[in-house]
Design a protein around this motif. Structure first.
Motif, PDB file in Angstrom:
ATOM      1  N   ASP A  71       0.777  -1.337   0.221  1.00  0.00           N
ATOM      2  CA  ASP A  71      -0.050  -0.151  -0.107  1.00  0.00           C
ATOM      3  C   ASP A  71       0.924   1.263   0.157  1.00  0.00           C
ATOM      4  O   ASP A  71       0.348   2.283   0.519  1.00  0.00           O
ATOM      5  CB  ASP A  71      -0.802   0.028   1.267  1.00  0.00           C
ATOM      6  CG  ASP A  71      -0.069  -0.333   2.535  1.00  0.00           C
ATOM      7  OD1 ASP A  71       1.002  -0.073   2.553  1.00  0.00           O
ATOM      8  OD2 ASP A  71      -0.929  -0.072   3.688  1.00  0.00           O
ATOM      9  N   ILE A 108      -0.570  15.231  -2.091  1.00  0.00           N
ATOM     10  CA  ILE A 108      -1.874  14.755  -1.535  1.00  0.00           C
ATOM     11  C   ILE A 108      -3.130  15.468  -1.993  1.00  0.00           C
ATOM     12  O   ILE A 108      -3.978  14.979  -2.120  1.00  0.00           O
ATOM     13  CB  ILE A 108      -1.799  14.929   0.271  1.00  0.00           C
ATOM     14  CG1 ILE A 108      -0.533  14.139   0.784  1.00  0.00           C
ATOM     15  CG2 ILE A 108      -3.127  14.659   0.742  1.00  0.00           C
ATOM     16  CD1 ILE A 108      -0.706  12.890   0.724  1.00  0.00           C
ATOM     17  N   LEU A 110      -3.944  13.911  -5.142  1.00  0.00           N
ATOM     18  CA  LEU A 110      -4.480  12.522  -5.090  1.00  0.00           C
ATOM     19  C   LEU A 110      -5.949  12.599  -4.683  1.00  0.00           C
ATOM     20  O   LEU A 110      -6.768  12.018  -5.167  1.00  0.00           O
ATOM     21  CB  LEU A 110      -3.697  11.778  -4.129  1.00  0.00           C
ATOM     22  CG  LEU A 110      -2.359  11.313  -4.635  1.00  0.00           C
ATOM     23  CD1 LEU A 110      -1.350  10.730  -3.472  1.00  0.00           C
ATOM     24  CD2 LEU A 110      -2.534  10.248  -5.569  1.00  0.00           C
ATOM     25  N   ALA A 142      -4.505   9.525   0.886  1.00  0.00           N
ATOM     26  CA  ALA A 142      -3.135   9.253   0.869  1.00  0.00           C
ATOM     27  C   ALA A 142      -2.404   9.994   2.279  1.00  0.00           C
ATOM     28  O   ALA A 142      -2.980  11.250   2.582  1.00  0.00           O
ATOM     29  CB  ALA A 142      -2.234   9.448  -0.120  1.00  0.00           C
TER      30      ALA A 142
END
Length: 166
Positions: A48, A72, A75, A82
């Motif tokens: 992950d 971040i 995403l 994340a």
């Protein structure tokens, strides 16, 4: 928790079978996406994680904190939650991303070890049975282990090594 209990607690919960192959492929695609946008050295870290070496590239994004916020944020806009961290070593960054980042964390240079001491044993990436055994012995945090004398452990390791060679 069983699936039936989870479905009883969360109305409309969708349950799908795990697909480790598809997950690994998606992680590789995500690493490639990051490589093209943020840093010259990026690798998937299954199951992950993604390792990013931003040395020499973070200033292109306004510094470490700004780069992490941008990463971040991009995403999140894509629907991916994340956590990210920057530290002096890969192991420290791994630990901070999983146990200290909300959603980002930049460790103070050369002082990350001090912050690591407060994190749980699991940050050391030990097998679960070892972490469990250490907890039974009263160890809770990385700092608890660091406070122990190393000489007995070194002597025991040498003894085991020499007994295997005999």
């Amino acid at each position: 928790m069983t699936v039936t209990k989870a479905q009883a607690l969360v109305r409309g919960l969708v349950v799908q079978d795990a697909d480790p192959v598809a997950d690994a492929e998606a992680l590789e695609h995500l690493a490639l996406w990051i490589l093209q946008r943020f840093a010259p050295i990026v690798a998937a870290d299954p199951p992950d994680g993604i390792v990013i070496d931003s040395t020499g590239a973070d200033h292109l994004h306004g510094g470490e904190e700004t780069m992490l916020d941008a990463l971040i944020g991009r995403l999140a806009m894509s629907g991916v939650t994340a956590y990210a961290a920057v530290a002096d070593s890969w192991g420290a960054a791994h630990a901070f991303a999983r146990y200290a980042a909300w959603p980002t964390y930049v460790a103070p240079h050369r002082h990350g070890a001090t912050v690591l001491e407060a994190l749980p044993l699991e940050t050391l990436r030990l097998p679960a049975p070892i972490s469990s055994d250490l907890r039974l012995l009263g160890f809770e945090r990385v700092g608890d282990l660091l406070a122990q004398p190393r000489a007995p452990l070194t002597a025991m390791a040498r003894f085991e090594s020499s007994s295997r060679q005999s």
